[in-house]
Design a protein around this motif. Structure first.
Motif, PDB file in Angstrom:
ATOM      1  N   GLY A  16      -3.082   1.336  -0.704  1.00  0.00           N
ATOM      2  CA  GLY A  16      -4.013   0.838  -1.684  1.00  0.00           C
ATOM      3  C   GLY A  16      -5.313   0.473  -1.199  1.00  0.00           C
TER       4      GLY A  16
ATOM      5  N   CYS B 190      -6.926   6.274  -5.749  1.00  0.00           N
ATOM      6  CA  CYS B 190      -5.894   5.520  -5.941  1.00  0.00           C
ATOM      7  C   CYS B 190      -5.642   6.257  -7.311  1.00  0.00           C
ATOM      8  CB  CYS B 190      -6.501   4.239  -6.357  1.00  0.00           C
ATOM      9  SG  CYS B 190      -6.589   3.189  -4.902  1.00  0.00           S
TER      10      CYS B 190
ATOM     11  N   GLY C  51       0.860  -1.245   0.111  1.00  0.00           N
ATOM     12  CA  GLY C  51       0.054  -0.004  -0.094  1.00  0.00           C
ATOM     13  C   GLY C  51       0.885   1.337  -0.072  1.00  0.00           C
TER      14      GLY C  51
ATOM     15  N   GLY D 255      -2.264   4.317  -6.700  1.00  0.00           N
ATOM     16  CA  GLY D 255      -2.551   3.195  -5.412  1.00  0.00           C
ATOM     17  C   GLY D 255      -2.976   2.131  -6.102  1.00  0.00           C
ATOM     18  N   PRO D 256      -2.696   0.991  -5.615  1.00  0.00           N
ATOM     19  CA  PRO D 256      -2.657  -0.560  -6.287  1.00  0.00           C
ATOM     20  C   PRO D 256      -4.225  -1.024  -5.646  1.00  0.00           C
ATOM     21  CG  PRO D 256      -1.274  -0.804  -4.533  1.00  0.00           C
ATOM     22  CD  PRO D 256      -1.442   0.817  -4.801  1.00  0.00           C
TER      23      PRO D 256
END
Length: 148
Positions: A27, A69, A25, A74-75
């Motif tokens: 995320g 995100c 993160g 962000g994943p």
């Protein structure tokens, strides 16, 4: 479609002891449930909402600087979860009749993932229909339920 969205500092999913998806993160870990009347359009709408949902703090002390995100790359870890449509209002045993069957649900979860990737997201996934072990560190804790 229903999604439980958790802001995380890390998350992973294992199947038979093997890590099949993991993110570092900040995320989002997203559990996605599909019901009978869901469509590819709803799946695409959910993906856009997830990518743009402002759940992260921006600059410390700066009000109004929440980020999504999409703002910082962000994943997301997306995991199918038919149990989000479980109903336990009667008795002690939930029913799953509101959850779409696998042949309906799987392609729609794949649309969510494909749409997110098309928007530029780094997306990891679980394995549809598998016995998955999910581990995460919820940052906050912070959890939101979305209905599309």
């Amino acid at each position: 479609m229903r999604a439980v969205v958790q802001r995380v500092s890390e998350a992973s999913v294992r199947v038979a002891g093997e890590v099949v998806g993991a993110i570092e993160g900040p995320g989002l870990a997203v559990l996605v449930g599909v019901t009978h009347d869901d469509t590819p359009a709803k799946a695409a709408q959910l993906a856009r909402k997830l990518w743009s949902l402002r759940l992260f703090e921006g600059e410390v002390g700066e009000p109004g600087t929440e980020q999504s995100c999409s703002d910082f790359g962000g994943p997301l870890l997306v995991i199918s979860q038919f149990t989000l449509y479980g109903d336990a209002r009667k008795g002690r045993r939930p029913t799953w009749s509101a959850a779409a069957p696998g042949p309906v649900a799987e392609p729609l979860v794949e649309v969510v993932v494909a749409e997110l990737r098309g928007l530029g997201a780094k997306v990891e996934t679980g394995r549809f229909g598998a016995d998955m072990k999910v581990a995460l560190v919820n940052d906050g804790p912070f959890t939101v339920v979305l209905e599309i």
